[in-house]
Design an enzyme around this catalytic site. Sequence first.
Site, PDB file in Angstrom:
ATOM      1  N   LYS A  13      46.251  37.890  39.436  1.00 22.91           N
ATOM      2  CA  LYS A  13      46.351  39.347  39.584  1.00 22.91           C
ATOM      3  C   LYS A  13      47.292  39.683  40.730  1.00 22.91           C
ATOM      4  O   LYS A  13      48.138  40.572  40.619  1.00 22.91           O
ATOM      5  CB  LYS A  13      44.952  39.949  39.790  1.00 22.91           C
ATOM      6  CG  LYS A  13      44.129  39.919  38.506  1.00 22.91           C
ATOM      7  CD  LYS A  13      42.641  40.167  38.705  1.00 22.91           C
ATOM      8  CE  LYS A  13      41.911  39.937  37.365  1.00 22.91           C
ATOM      9  NZ  LYS A  13      40.459  39.975  37.460  1.00 22.91           N
ATOM     10  N   GLN A  39      35.756  41.218  41.534  1.00 27.24           N
ATOM     11  CA  GLN A  39      35.800  40.123  40.559  1.00 27.24           C
ATOM     12  C   GLN A  39      34.380  39.700  40.162  1.00 27.24           C
ATOM     13  O   GLN A  39      33.557  39.399  41.022  1.00 27.24           O
ATOM     14  CB  GLN A  39      36.571  38.932  41.167  1.00 27.24           C
ATOM     15  CG  GLN A  39      36.784  37.783  40.219  1.00 27.24           C
ATOM     16  CD  GLN A  39      37.697  38.113  39.029  1.00 27.24           C
ATOM     17  OE1 GLN A  39      38.713  38.786  39.185  1.00 27.24           O
ATOM     18  NE2 GLN A  39      37.327  37.676  37.844  1.00 27.24           N
ATOM     19  N   ASP A  64      39.061  48.661  36.272  1.00 28.29           N
ATOM     20  CA  ASP A  64      38.466  47.820  35.227  1.00 28.29           C
ATOM     21  C   ASP A  64      37.845  48.655  34.110  1.00 28.29           C
ATOM     22  O   ASP A  64      37.486  48.125  33.066  1.00 28.29           O
ATOM     23  CB  ASP A  64      37.344  46.956  35.833  1.00 28.29           C
ATOM     24  CG  ASP A  64      37.826  45.545  36.159  1.00 28.29           C
ATOM     25  OD1 ASP A  64      38.754  45.069  35.495  1.00 28.29           O
ATOM     26  OD2 ASP A  64      37.237  44.937  37.072  1.00 28.29           O
TER      27      ASP A  64
END
Length: 300
Positions: free
Chosen positions: A57, A101, A124
């Site tokens: 990322k 995460q 997200d």
Amino acid sequence: MHSVPEEKLLKGKPVSEHVYNRLGEQLSFLKSNNVTPKLTVILVGEDPASQVYVRRKGKACEKLGILSETITLPAETSEETLLARIQELNTDDSNHGILVQLPLPSHIDENRVIRAINPAKDVDCFHPQNVGLLVSGNPYVLPCTPAGIMEMLDYYNIPTSGKHVVVAGRSNIVGKPMANLLVQKNNRANATVTVVHSRTQNMAELTKQADILIAAIGKPRFFTAEHISNGTVVVDVGINRIDADTEKGYKLVGDVDLDSVSTLVEKITPVPGGVGPMTIAMLMQNTVLAAAAQENVVFP
Ligand code: NAD
């Protein structure tokens, strides 16, 4: 090596490059408005797969000129400490995206953490507010992996309108949002959707009826010729490590047994190199969209 002819493979790389080109233009426009998007990733603990994803990322941000920061916290970090860090980022105007995460260590309540993220910075699309907007057909940003799959189907001119799409898996990250995107009333969706999962009976009977099968159950090479009819388009989302005689001692395979289905499928996404690259591309897209929204920039 697998036996699927090259022309049947739906590769992610050209599609992610296409998305990156589009984002390059949007980033230039943001820059001309003195905005540089910034994404902050929080990693709790030392899960090796999570470390790989977080590094990827960061690299994608660097390639595009998006600012990025990774906050690494020890596995024993308390929920309160994590929530306090999120709160700081929520009110930091220079930071547009927050990604925690997953998975988190078991002593931390994942739902509580997701709910703590400012929805405007939820790149997200996990926050209940953003999930609600998605379901009601008025999304803020789209969930990364399902949006990446929609982008692939669009790029390769695979229509979904009126098609029967079977989604295998019902997780909050892939299966459920995938089904939600596909049933929406718009030209890029309009599908008839069946969701199958671990409690489904006669699964093969249902998957055999699919025009498009989206396999996201996390079971190596589970789907074989027994589950698929001639002419099916297969999107293999699974990323599973299996022991192999390689330098690392393992290799990555999907949820679909490529060799078993190669003559049946119309098209199939390979693993690796299929859906994988799309997830990060869509995360970059969400970071750009979230920055534009927070800085009140409207793209032409
Ligand atoms: P998950 O474990 O959270 O969910 C798996 C789902 O599959 C569950 O809903 C379960 O009901 C269903 N399932 C499990 N066994 C089944 C069976 N035998 N028959 C039918 N259904 C069954 O997993 P997830 O987070 O949704 O991820 C699924 C897979 O996709 C994993 O391999 C994961 O690594 C991969 N993944 C890939 C990407 C990517 O970028 N390509 C992104 C996210 C997840």
